[in-house]
Design a protein around this motif. Structure first.
Motif, mmCIF file in Angstrom:
data_model
loop_
_atom_site.group_PDB
_atom_site.id
_atom_site.type_symbol
_atom_site.label_atom_id
_atom_site.label_comp_id
_atom_site.label_asym_id
_atom_site.label_seq_id
_atom_site.Cartn_x
_atom_site.Cartn_y
_atom_site.Cartn_z
ATOM 1 N N UNK A 1 0.827 -1.210 0.000
ATOM 2 C CA UNK A 1 0.000 0.000 0.000
ATOM 3 C C UNK A 1 0.862 1.262 0.000
ATOM 4 N N UNK A 2 1.989 1.215 0.720
ATOM 5 C CA UNK A 2 2.858 2.405 0.792
ATOM 6 C C UNK A 2 4.095 2.246 -0.092
ATOM 7 N N UNK A 3 4.093 1.179 -0.918
ATOM 8 C CA UNK A 3 5.169 0.917 -1.877
ATOM 9 C C UNK A 3 6.540 0.872 -1.195
ATOM 10 N N UNK A 4 6.603 0.105 -0.113
ATOM 11 C CA UNK A 4 7.853 -0.057 0.633
ATOM 12 C C UNK A 4 8.408 -1.458 0.349
ATOM 13 N N UNK A 5 9.328 -1.541 -0.615
ATOM 14 C CA UNK A 5 9.877 -2.836 -1.008
ATOM 15 C C UNK A 5 10.647 -3.524 0.090
ATOM 16 N N UNK A 6 11.299 -2.754 0.951
ATOM 17 C CA UNK A 6 12.078 -3.336 2.036
ATOM 18 C C UNK A 6 11.187 -4.088 3.019
ATOM 19 N N UNK A 7 10.057 -3.466 3.396
ATOM 20 C CA UNK A 7 9.136 -4.131 4.316
ATOM 21 C C UNK A 7 8.503 -5.366 3.669
ATOM 22 N N UNK B 1 10.186 -26.699 -0.812
ATOM 23 C CA UNK B 1 11.353 -25.997 -1.330
ATOM 24 C C UNK B 1 11.045 -25.080 -2.505
ATOM 25 N N UNK B 2 10.055 -25.410 -3.317
ATOM 26 C CA UNK B 2 9.665 -24.492 -4.382
ATOM 27 C C UNK B 2 9.113 -23.196 -3.800
ATOM 28 N N UNK B 3 8.330 -23.315 -2.715
ATOM 29 C CA UNK B 3 7.796 -22.120 -2.049
ATOM 30 C C UNK B 3 8.910 -21.341 -1.364
ATOM 31 N N UNK B 4 9.884 -22.052 -0.808
ATOM 32 C CA UNK B 4 11.042 -21.380 -0.213
ATOM 33 C C UNK B 4 11.733 -20.522 -1.269
ATOM 34 N N UNK B 5 12.016 -21.149 -2.426
ATOM 35 C CA UNK B 5 12.692 -20.432 -3.501
ATOM 36 C C UNK B 5 11.868 -19.238 -3.970
ATOM 37 N N UNK B 6 10.584 -19.436 -4.160
ATOM 38 C CA UNK B 6 9.720 -18.374 -4.672
ATOM 39 C C UNK B 6 9.703 -17.171 -3.728
ATOM 40 N N UNK B 7 9.584 -17.415 -2.422
ATOM 41 C CA UNK B 7 9.505 -16.305 -1.471
ATOM 42 C C UNK B 7 10.835 -15.582 -1.318
ATOM 43 N N UNK B 8 11.933 -16.332 -1.300
ATOM 44 C CA UNK B 8 13.219 -15.656 -1.139
ATOM 45 C C UNK B 8 13.646 -14.936 -2.415
ATOM 46 N N UNK B 9 13.257 -15.442 -3.579
ATOM 47 C CA UNK B 9 13.512 -14.708 -4.812
ATOM 48 C C UNK B 9 12.705 -13.406 -4.807
ATOM 49 N N UNK B 10 11.464 -13.477 -4.337
ATOM 50 C CA UNK B 10 10.646 -12.260 -4.234
ATOM 51 C C UNK B 10 11.285 -11.264 -3.273
ATOM 52 N N UNK C 1 14.486 -11.126 -2.494
ATOM 53 C CA UNK C 1 15.743 -10.684 -3.109
ATOM 54 C C UNK C 1 15.485 -9.591 -4.143
ATOM 55 N N UNK C 2 14.420 -9.751 -4.898
ATOM 56 C CA UNK C 2 14.093 -8.775 -5.940
ATOM 57 C C UNK C 2 13.501 -7.494 -5.354
ATOM 58 N N UNK C 3 12.753 -7.604 -4.257
ATOM 59 C CA UNK C 3 12.075 -6.441 -3.683
ATOM 60 C C UNK C 3 12.996 -5.587 -2.836
ATOM 61 N N UNK C 4 13.966 -6.207 -2.219
ATOM 62 C CA UNK C 4 14.804 -5.535 -1.233
ATOM 63 C C UNK C 4 15.838 -4.634 -1.886
ATOM 64 N N UNK C 5 16.011 -3.444 -1.316
ATOM 65 C CA UNK C 5 17.060 -2.549 -1.794
ATOM 66 C C UNK C 5 18.233 -2.479 -0.823
ATOM 67 N N UNK D 1 19.164 -13.621 -0.956
ATOM 68 C CA UNK D 1 19.755 -14.340 -2.088
ATOM 69 C C UNK D 1 20.389 -15.645 -1.676
ATOM 70 N N UNK D 2 21.067 -15.648 -0.526
ATOM 71 C CA UNK D 2 21.699 -16.880 -0.049
ATOM 72 C C UNK D 2 20.657 -17.948 0.257
#
Length: 309
Positions: free
Chosen positions: A164-170, A188-197, A199-203, A212-213
């Motif tokens: 809602x507040x466009x805060x990628x870090x949160x 493990x597929x869900x693990x990968x999906x959430x951590x990739x999300x 990794x991509x969202x975080x600045x 990423x690790x």
């Protein structure tokens, strides 16, 4: 500082102190305190001062109580007080664990989301950030208690508020915790999906290293070795740059050494025991003693024992 009933209630919630404990600290009858706090009996000034002393009442508690009574008048100091209250609970979790804190955290999250619904104006965005953090923290405590359905609901709420507040870090932090739930369930597929999300969202660089690790860790579990190695190489290069960047205030524990822990897990799953042991040892031994043996480090301690065999 004048003492209000609202401030006493805020401090009780923040510190997870019940009526019986408050009666023990003040030597007042528990029924009298209950009536006073519920507005059924006018409390004496002596009682209110005793309650304030027993709870070490602060100006922050009074600001939080004022904000709850007057949502349209919340200011920057009020939002900061709410954030400080949440930060105190986070640090308490490192020492006492989730059990004594979870009810207070849920109550604080409920109060914040209710306050947010009534708030508009220039401070709403910063209040929404604190509300997202509160949902995340309550979700984290539920993860520690293995209450995954409730944790998932809280983390979804945290992501919605962050979006809602466009805060990628949160949003990234909440995806990180969702990844932890999936890992506990060995999905493990869900693990990968959430951590990739995440990794991509975080600045924030340090958090990107951690996310990423853990995505690389999941790839290794999915037997996607070449992808895991490529991502892990990318993460280790980022780690050197991230060491010079300060962590977000909401991830105060993310020292350069701590970032070694998820990297060590990924090395272990790729069969690189020596590298895994070095990273895990570095990460664990950098922590203060009260954190080194906290509940949330048990997985890293077990991995280190396996790597050292």
């Amino acid at each position: 500082m004048s003492v209000s009933v609202g401030a006493v209630k805020v401090a009780m919630t923040r510190q997870s102190v019940g009526l019986r404990e408050l009666a023990r600290r003040t030597h007042y009858d528990v029924a009298y305190i209950s009536r006073a706090l519920r507005g059924l009996q006018r409390p004496s000034e002596t009682l209110m001062r005793a309650l304030a002393d027993a709870l070490n009442l602060s100006d922050d508690d009074d600001r939080v109580a004022y904000a709850a009574r007057n949502p349209g008048r919340i200011d920057a100091a009020g939002v900061q007080a709410l954030a400080a209250s949440l930060a105190a609970q986070r640090r308490a979790d490192d020492v006492v664990g989730p059990g004594p804190l979870v009810n207070a955290a849920e109550a604080q999250r409920e109060a914040l989301t209710a306050l947010l619904r009534k708030t508009s104006g220039k401070h709403r965005k910063s209040l929404a950030a604190v509300a997202s953090q509160a949902s995340q923290f309550a979700g984290w405590l539920r993860i520690e208690l293995s209450d995954y359905p409730r944790a998932s609901a809280l983390l979804n709420e945290a992501i919605d508020l962050a979006d809602e507040i466009e805060d990628g870090s949160l949003a990234a932090q909440a995806h990180n915790l969702r990844g932890n739930i999936a890992r506990q369930r060995q999905q493990w597929s869900a693990v990968h999906r959430n951590f990739v999300a995440a990794y991509a969202s975080e600045s924030a660089p340090r958090q990107r290293v951690v996310n990423g690790a853990q995505a690389a860790w999941a790839l290794a579990m999915l037997d996607r070795r070449s992808e895991a190695e490529q991502l892990l190489s990318e993460v280790e290069a980022l780690r050197d740059k991230a060491a010079d960047c300060a962590p977000p205030a909401t991830a105060y524990w993310l020292t350069p050494e701590w970032m070694s822990l998820p990297i060590g897990h990924a090395h272990l799953l790729l069969g690189r025991h020596r590298d895994a042991a070095e990273h895990l040892r570095t990460g664990l031994y950098s922590l203060p003693l009260e954190l080194r043996y906290a509940l949330w480090t048990s997985e890293a301690r077990a991995a280190l024992a396996e790597a050292e065999v």
